[in-house]
Scaffold this motif. Sequence first.
Motif, PDB file in Angstrom:
ATOM      1  N   ILE A 165      -2.760  15.917  39.449  1.00  0.00           N
ATOM      2  CA  ILE A 165      -2.313  15.389  40.733  1.00  0.00           C
ATOM      3  C   ILE A 165      -2.994  16.168  41.854  1.00  0.00           C
ATOM      4  O   ILE A 165      -3.300  17.351  41.720  1.00  0.00           O
ATOM      5  CB  ILE A 165      -0.781  15.448  40.911  1.00  0.00           C
ATOM      6  CG1 ILE A 165      -0.269  16.900  40.851  1.00  0.00           C
ATOM      7  CG2 ILE A 165      -0.089  14.577  39.903  1.00  0.00           C
ATOM      8  CD1 ILE A 165       1.188  17.043  41.284  1.00  0.00           C
ATOM      9  N   SER A 197      -0.721  12.380  45.862  1.00  0.00           N
ATOM     10  CA  SER A 197       0.683  12.255  46.268  1.00  0.00           C
ATOM     11  C   SER A 197       0.871  11.118  47.265  1.00  0.00           C
ATOM     12  O   SER A 197       1.909  10.439  47.258  1.00  0.00           O
ATOM     13  CB  SER A 197       1.182  13.569  46.868  1.00  0.00           C
ATOM     14  OG  SER A 197       0.645  13.796  48.157  1.00  0.00           O
ATOM     15  N   ALA A 213       4.959  13.134  42.804  1.00  0.00           N
ATOM     16  CA  ALA A 213       3.609  12.979  42.264  1.00  0.00           C
ATOM     17  C   ALA A 213       3.507  13.620  40.887  1.00  0.00           C
ATOM     18  O   ALA A 213       2.880  13.067  39.971  1.00  0.00           O
ATOM     19  CB  ALA A 213       2.593  13.593  43.219  1.00  0.00           C
TER      20      ALA A 213
END
Length: 697
Positions: A165, A197, A213
Amino acid sequence: MIRVGVDVGGTFTDIILERSGAGAERQVVVTKVPSTPHDQSEGVVAGILKVAALAGVEPGAIDAVFHGTTVATNMVIERDGARVGMITTRGFRDILHMARHKRPHNFSLQFDLPWQSRPLVRRRDRLPVTERIMPPTGAIEVPLAEDEVRQAAELFARRGMDAVIVAFLFSFLNNEHEQRAKEIVKSILPDAFVSASSDVVNTIREYERFSSAAMNAYIGPKTSAYLSNLEARLRANGVRAMVRIMQSNGGISTIENSSELPIGLLLSGPAGGVIGGRWTGEHSGKTNVITIDIGGTSADISVIEDGELRIKNPRDTEVAGLPVLVPMIDIDAIGAGGGSIAYVDPGGAFRVGPRSAGAVPGPACYGRGGDAPTVTDAQVVLGRMDPEHFLGGDLKIDASLSEKAIRAHIAEPLDMSVEAAALGILKIINNNMALAINANSVAKGVDPRNFSLMGFGGAGPLHSVSLAEMIFAKDVISPVHPGITAATGLLVTDLQYEYTQSTLMVLNNAGEDEFGRVNAVLEDLVARANRQLDADGIPEKQRIFRQVAECRYVGQGFELRAEVPAGRLSGESAATVIENFYNAHKQVYGHAFRDQLTEMVTLRVIATVAVDTLKLPRLAKGGRGNPAEAEIYRRRTVFDNGEALETPRYRRDALLADDTVAGPALIVQHNSTTIVPPGYVAAVLEYGDMRIERTKG
């Protein structure tokens, strides 16, 4: 048109098929098959093939499959997700560890912080890079150090990360850095699950956005693999239907969207039950309903008020103690179901649940090697579930095994009879569920005395009347197909997407510049929704858009949803939003400060497409009382007060509209059994649902 709904539970997978067409008689067929926890897709496909055979249709003739799954939820609960790497703003790698510095239990010395004890991303896998976006405009203060992003991605490649992420500070104001970093990571890790995110939750609050996220990536690889495997397995078995997946917000989505944003599936399974409960309430003339979906492993509770689903406040949207900023139907789940295990703890206390026997080995009566007594075994011992009618005889159960398990584990250790022990199991589990119902209703300002209790799931109608007595509900509704109500809900929900953007503005004194900025955001959100609906091939005339603002008083910590009138935001419509916020605040907290300023924090556009809804045939008129034609036989049954009575069994499919059945009685069908205790009467409604209430007089 042939549509199939499939809901996967902990013990059974429920399936409903509807066939309709111009000039043809509408056909509805339901069935159940055992769940396959090792790979849910096996049970799903087996159930679809079984229901198709029962309906006399070829698998290739099915047009659409709607699916509710617990794959994502189970992964989080069992902590069996992907290994996730995180690239974040330098100086903020420990946001996921520090969270909000809030203690879940202020005065407990034994509380657990799941974001610290079992983090979704280990600290060594959270790597900082140089960059900085600044509020309030999203201006770039420090450019992104792309070489640092490459180094981090190369390190993740060496570590064999499943997912990555990218979560930068203030990316909801400007996601340029996140998107560029995402491109770099994907070029180095082309097979990894990579997300930014701002793609998952484009809203304020860095901890909740980072956590969301992380959750999306944690469940991403396995969820997308499951959905891909399901689609391939369906195709291999001749099912070429369109597949749609139930979302936590009560809408349905495509496999592609669900694979990219699996965070929307965390309440996929329970959501279908609430949707089905609302639909049943409409058929039964009930708009105020408390639903409880009791399956093999859990009981899911929700409230439907004035026909509207309740959406959780963003501060309460969490799974396994971890915040996830996605819209969810307000559902409380507890470990209470037919498979809940009864035991005597080391201190000598009599307890039931939350541990469950599940589908394998299942309750002792299944004869699959389980020897622990469960709630189902208690029902069998008390004569409330007959072996020859359990799942219509499809699943053979052995009552002697239930008695043996309860005797060995409960009755003898506590020096009581087997029947008393079985009654104790039901009393404990019912009390647990009643407390949970009150937490979802009374504690949130809902008076159960004005609501009908609707129990469904395979075990729901076995407990409904007892629970209604405990919470003082108005009456009880037993759906026409209680055991597959969650699957039914899949055929009565709409295609739905939600798009968000944090947009802070004090509504009371906004000017043209502020309204222009907000309207630009609204237009962008609608455009994003249209692009997704274009990809789904949805005609423009079928698209419905709804606008919602998440608002708070200036200085308040969390927001409430307020409806935004259609069209562009102006001074007049802003006043409507403020009034809607005041009303929402009064409903939730019991008061509203109408002299205080209201701040809009987040804008949300909800795009829906209405689908053909399930239609059941009306029953023929009966008007009979305890119809002898529907009675099968009589058998000894023990009720909650300990009284044992010779109790008639009635075939539910032999009952007609306006028939009444006075208790004591058991009304049996393939997917469930409904108990009508002494002093109660069940009335059959026009579509086959039953209303159960105390005998008058």
